[in-house]
Motif scaffolding. Structure first.
Motif, short mmCIF file in Angstrom:
data_model
loop_
_atom_site.label_atom_id
_atom_site.label_comp_id
_atom_site.label_asym_id
_atom_site.label_seq_id
_atom_site.Cartn_x
_atom_site.Cartn_y
_atom_site.Cartn_z
N ASP A 1 0.82 -1.21 0.00
CA ASP A 1 0.00 0.00 0.00
C ASP A 1 0.86 1.26 0.00
N ASN A 2 2.05 1.20 0.59
CA ASN A 2 2.91 2.38 0.70
C ASN A 2 3.53 2.78 -0.64
N ALA A 3 3.76 1.83 -1.51
CA ALA A 3 4.37 2.14 -2.81
C ALA A 3 3.29 2.57 -3.78
N THR A 4 3.38 3.80 -4.23
CA THR A 4 2.38 4.29 -5.17
C THR A 4 2.78 3.94 -6.58
N ALA A 5 1.81 4.02 -7.48
CA ALA A 5 2.08 3.72 -8.89
C ALA A 5 3.07 4.70 -9.47
N ALA A 6 3.02 5.95 -9.03
CA ALA A 6 3.96 6.96 -9.53
C ALA A 6 5.39 6.62 -9.13
N GLU A 7 5.57 6.17 -7.90
CA GLU A 7 6.90 5.79 -7.44
C GLU A 7 7.43 4.61 -8.24
N ILE A 8 6.57 3.66 -8.52
CA ILE A 8 6.96 2.49 -9.29
C ILE A 8 7.37 2.90 -10.70
N GLU A 9 6.60 3.79 -11.31
CA GLU A 9 6.92 4.27 -12.66
C GLU A 9 8.24 5.06 -12.67
N ALA A 10 8.46 5.85 -11.61
CA ALA A 10 9.71 6.60 -11.52
C ALA A 10 10.91 5.65 -11.41
N LEU A 11 10.74 4.60 -10.64
CA LEU A 11 11.81 3.61 -10.51
C LEU A 11 12.06 2.90 -11.85
N LYS A 12 10.99 2.60 -12.58
CA LYS A 12 11.14 1.97 -13.89
C LYS A 12 11.89 2.88 -14.84
N ALA A 13 11.58 4.18 -14.79
CA ALA A 13 12.27 5.15 -15.66
C ALA A 13 13.74 5.23 -15.31
N GLN A 14 14.07 5.22 -14.02
CA GLN A 14 15.48 5.25 -13.60
C GLN A 14 16.21 4.00 -14.07
N ILE A 15 15.56 2.87 -13.97
CA ILE A 15 16.17 1.61 -14.42
C ILE A 15 16.42 1.66 -15.92
N ALA A 16 15.45 2.17 -16.68
CA ALA A 16 15.61 2.27 -18.14
C ALA A 16 16.77 3.20 -18.49
N ALA A 17 16.89 4.32 -17.77
CA ALA A 17 17.99 5.26 -18.03
C ALA A 17 19.34 4.61 -17.74
N LEU A 18 19.41 3.86 -16.65
CA LEU A 18 20.66 3.18 -16.31
C LEU A 18 20.99 2.10 -17.34
N GLU A 19 19.97 1.40 -17.81
CA GLU A 19 20.21 0.36 -18.82
C GLU A 19 20.77 0.97 -20.10
N GLU A 20 20.28 2.16 -20.47
CA GLU A 20 20.80 2.83 -21.67
C GLU A 20 22.27 3.21 -21.49
N LYS A 21 22.62 3.66 -20.28
CA LYS A 21 24.01 4.08 -20.02
C LYS A 21 24.97 2.91 -20.09
N VAL A 22 24.54 1.76 -19.63
CA VAL A 22 25.43 0.60 -19.60
C VAL A 22 25.20 -0.35 -20.75
N ASN A 23 24.40 0.05 -21.71
CA ASN A 23 24.13 -0.81 -22.86
C ASN A 23 25.38 -0.94 -23.70
N ILE A 24 25.97 -2.10 -23.71
CA ILE A 24 27.18 -2.36 -24.46
C ILE A 24 26.82 -3.20 -25.67
N PRO A 25 27.20 -2.73 -26.86
CA PRO A 25 26.86 -3.52 -28.05
C PRO A 25 27.55 -4.88 -28.00
N SER A 26 26.85 -5.87 -28.44
CA SER A 26 27.44 -7.21 -28.42
C SER A 26 28.18 -7.45 -29.73
N ALA A 27 29.16 -8.30 -29.66
CA ALA A 27 29.95 -8.66 -30.83
C ALA A 27 30.03 -10.17 -30.90
N THR A 28 30.13 -10.68 -32.12
CA THR A 28 30.25 -12.13 -32.27
C THR A 28 31.68 -12.54 -31.99
N LYS A 29 31.86 -13.83 -31.78
CA LYS A 29 33.20 -14.35 -31.50
C LYS A 29 34.12 -14.10 -32.70
#
Length: 160
Positions: A54-82
């Motif tokens: 009950d304490n976690a609001t939908a807005a807080e959850i969405e804000a956390l999701k946005a932060q996670i997405a931003a961090l994923e973009e920063k650490v997104n490393i292109p993959s390369a084949t062997k």
């Protein structure tokens, strides 16, 4: 040191059956019975209580999701084949060998030039006493007229 110990008496047939099932499940998971029981206790403690949800609001959850997405973009490393990695490593090794060869050539050329300069200096030192050199005090320091050659000319100097 005292280690905690759990002693539980299971008097009912239902409890004994539950222990039997737990032991069987632990074997399937390749865990000891102790590890299995401790994992069950940990999971029970981690489960969210209704008050926490009950304490976690939908807005807080969405804000956390946005932060996670931003961090994923920063650490997104292109993959390369062997194959691509191997090609890059091979190219790097070729460049390293090429640079080493160029450095070796430069050192050889530098040694050759140093030896040639040393020979020229030696020959010039031998020629100085035999020449009657006079310095012209007037004129431009960079001009050829500063040195007046006496008995010979510069064209007659042996440079080998």
């Amino acid at each position: 040191m005292d280690y905690p110990q759990i002693n539980i008496k299971l008097l009912s047939e239902e409890d004994r059956e539950l222990v039997k099932q737990a032991k069987q499940r632990a074997e399937e998971l390749r865990l000891t019975f102790k590890e299995f029981v401790l994992n069950c206790i940990k999971q029970a403690l981690v489960e969210e209580s209704p008050d926490d949800a009950d304490n976690a609001t939908a807005a807080e959850i969405e804000a956390l999701k946005a932060q996670i997405a931003a961090l994923e973009e920063k650490v997104n490393i292109p993959s390369a084949t062997k194959t691509e990695v191997n090609t890059l490593q091979e190219r790097l090794n070729q460049l390293r060998v090429g640079i080493s060869n160029e450095i070796k050539k430069d050192r050889e050329q530098l040694a050759s030039l140093t030896l040639a300069i040393s020979r020229l200096e030696s020959q010039i030192e031998q020629l100085i006493p035999s020449l009657n050199l006079q310095v012209d005090g007037e004129g431009d320091a960079d001009s050829d007229s500063d040195w007046i050659f006496g008995e010979g000319s510069a064209a007659e100097l042996p440079l080998t």
